[in-house]
Design a protein around this motif. Structure first.
Motif, short mmCIF file in Angstrom:
data_model
loop_
_atom_site.label_atom_id
_atom_site.label_comp_id
_atom_site.label_asym_id
_atom_site.label_seq_id
_atom_site.Cartn_x
_atom_site.Cartn_y
_atom_site.Cartn_z
N ARG A 308 0.89 -1.20 0.09
CA ARG A 308 0.00 -0.11 0.03
C ARG A 308 0.88 1.24 0.04
NH1 ARG A 308 -4.88 -1.21 4.49
NH2 ARG A 308 -6.54 -2.14 3.10
N THR A 309 0.32 2.24 -0.57
CA THR A 309 0.85 3.55 -0.37
C THR A 309 0.18 4.55 0.27
OG1 THR A 309 2.15 3.25 -2.51
CG2 THR A 309 1.70 5.46 -1.61
N ALA A 337 5.94 2.67 3.12
CA ALA A 337 4.57 2.50 2.63
C ALA A 337 4.13 4.10 3.03
CB ALA A 337 3.65 1.76 3.55
#
Length: 567
Positions: A308-309, A337
């Motif tokens: 995920r970012t 992340a």
């Protein structure tokens, strides 16, 4: 209380002013509690580190201790108010960091180990010793008593430091077998799937405690029906239960018991609390790790953010420095992340930049309890860990609207007080170190325990606890009458600060011995009375004019004029 020759020498001042002051506090505490002796301590843990929690009272006290002050046993230190490596990213100011360093320097000069952790039970160097400790930090006290061989009372930051300096503590309370029986049965009638479920349970029990129970050492709940509980689940339960003064609990195994009440916790109760605690407006920041996250909690968080970012600045994970080496991969994953992993600090003791953070989401009822208090007055929601990470990734998940500052009405605390009109004279006890005093003034009275940290304004003395019968009233210049303190072990530093500023009470009257209030009164000689022949919390009205007089260790409390009774 019987003292050894060495302890008598400390009390007489033959071992320096600091040990004399510390021993006087321990003798006051032990005599008030009926302790027969002082016993050696294997280890001490001291709270009161952050400028946010300890404030003026802590800093002033530490700097007045003198050059002869040194701890006599291994002593660890609670979480600081920021991570010194990245305080700018946390929104702290240079002045705040400077005040923090003054506190740390003062503790280092005493020989205290700057471990800066609220989870001393997660030691990696060696297992905790069995025997007697002098621990302050409410979650650690409850954890140690409940799951380890170390016994400790719910020491305040002051009394734990006094015990560390003298190497001993009074033999009373939860150190003794006869006081460790369960006094509350909690029937758990639902599945608890993850640590935050246990956190909700622990906090729920504190909110349900009926008034009038005889709990001199706090609630000692027996949770029946929990089943297997991981280290993280146990930690979450004891931390949240400690919000309301619990210093010992039992899980499933049948303890010695004298149940005074029975509570039932159902799936409906669990889901109702989640519904109440759920976010309904934009989340500005997600905080994980209150108490500081264990390696397993950090790993669980890292797994949820992989791939995920996250928008920058939306996830903070708090852990202890001692875990850093074994968590390098997980720290790297969280920071890659977009999150930030902090060490040496904890969500509840941090100063937040209100220009960017006005609504926090967490998986801890301990964090929620103190973040929403006067410490930060921070709107705080609670969710399960996976939901917290989802919110961190999507700023609009709870809606685009920002959190509105208006507070919903708080549930009223349980009180059984009724107005009193008859003449009154009560007999109680004072402190060993106080010879004689007379106080006349207006009484401020409640039968509901009072939490100083976060719920009494440290500058004005105004109680800021929505739902409490005394919410909005000031303790300054009053004869303050309440059963006992609850919550944080840093409470004495709040009272110390108020007394230093001349905003404290004229006198303090407790129904039961209060391990949090007594140390500040002992240290500064503020009139303190306890253990009356009838409950002063029920016999007095706020607004009554009273006289308190100490002679020969005995206190007489007399009503001079009753407050007018409404209606």
């Amino acid at each position: 209380m019987e003292l050894t020759a060495e302890q008598q020498a400390m009390l007489a001042g033959d071992r320096g002013a600091a040990k004399q002051m510390a021993m006087r506090l321990l003798v006051d505490l032990g005599t008030a509690a009926g302790a027969p002796r002082l016993v050696p301590v294997a280890a001490a843990h001291v709270s009161g580190v952050s400028p946010l929690t300890g404030g003026h009272g802590l800093t002033t006290f530490l700097e007045r201790l003198g050059d002869d002050a040194q701890v006599a046993v291994e002593t660890t230190l609670n979480s600081a108010g920021c991570d010194s490596r990245c305080w700018r990213e946390m929104g702290a100011t240079a002045d705040y960091v400077e005040r923090q360093q003054r506190i740390l320097d003062a503790y280092a000069a005493l020989g205290v180990q700057l471990t800066l952790s609220c989870t001393p039970y997660e030691t990696v160097q060696a297992p905790l010793p069995d025997g007697v400790g002098a621990w302050a930090e409410s979650n650690a006290v409850c954890y140690a008593n409940s799951y380890t061989g170390l016994r400790t009372n719910r020491d305040s930051g002051l009394s734990a430091l006094a015990a560390a300096i003298c190497g001993c503590t009074p033999d009373y309370g939860l150190l003794r077998d006869e006081n460790r029986a369960a006094n509350l049965l909690v029937e758990v009638e639902c599945d608890l799937a993850e640590p935050v479920d246990f956190s909700v349970l622990g906090d729920w029990v504190g909110k349900q405690l009926p008034p009038g129970l005889a709990l001199p050492w706090g609630a000692v709940p027996h949770f029946r029906g929990v089943g297997e509980a991981s280290h993280e689940a146990r930690k979450a339960l004891s931390a949240a239960a400690a919000n309301y003064g619990c210093a010992l609990l039992y899980l499933d195994e049948t303890p010695a018991a004298n149940y005074q009440a029975t509570l039932r916790f159902t799936a409906a109760d669990l889901e109702a609390r989640y519904a109440e605690l759920a976010p309904h407006a934009r989340i500005d920041l997600v905080v994980i790790g209150c108490p500081q996250a264990s390696p397993a909690e950090v790993r669980a968080t890292a797994e949820l953010v992989r791939g995920r970012t996250l928008p920058a600045g939306r996830l903070w994970v708090f852990t202890a420095s001692r875990h850093w080496e074994v968590l390098r991969d997980e720290v790297a994953a969280i920071e890659a992340a977009g999150g930030m992993v902090l060490r040496d600090t904890c969500p509840e003791v941090v100063h937040y930049d209100r220009a960017s953070v006005n609504h926090i989401l967490t998986n801890s009822l301990k964090a929620e309890h103190y973040l929403q208090s006067g410490l930060n007055s921070m709107p705080t929601s609670v969710a399960r860990l996976a939901d917290c990470i989802t919110h961190a990734a999507d700023p609009e998940l709870a809606g685009e609207a920002t959190y509105q500052s208006g507070k919903a009405p708080a549930a009223a605390h349980h009180s059984v007080k009724v107005p009193q009109a008859s003449a009154l004279s009560l007999a109680g006890r004072g402190l060993e170190s106080q010879d004689a005093w007379t106080v006349e003034g207006e009484a401020l009275v409640t039968d509901v325990p009072l939490t100083f940290l976060g719920f009494v304004n440290r500058r004005t003395g105004v109680i800021e606890d929505p739902g409490h019968p005394l919410d909005g009233q000031s303790i300054a210049g009053k004869v303050l009458v309440f059963p006992r303190g609850s919550g944080s072990s840093v409470a004495p530093y709040v009272l110390l600060g108020l007394l230093y500023r001349n905003r404290g009470p004229l006198a303090v009257v407790n129904t039961e011995l209060d391990q949090q209030t007594l140390p500040a009164c002992s240290l500064l000689g503020a009139p303190y009375a306890h253990s009356f022949d009838s409950d002063p919390c029920l016999a007095l009205n706020s607004g009554d004019r009273v006289r308190l007089e100490l002679r020969g260790g005995a206190v007489t409390l007399e009503v001079l004029d009753r407050a007018p009774v409404a209606g």
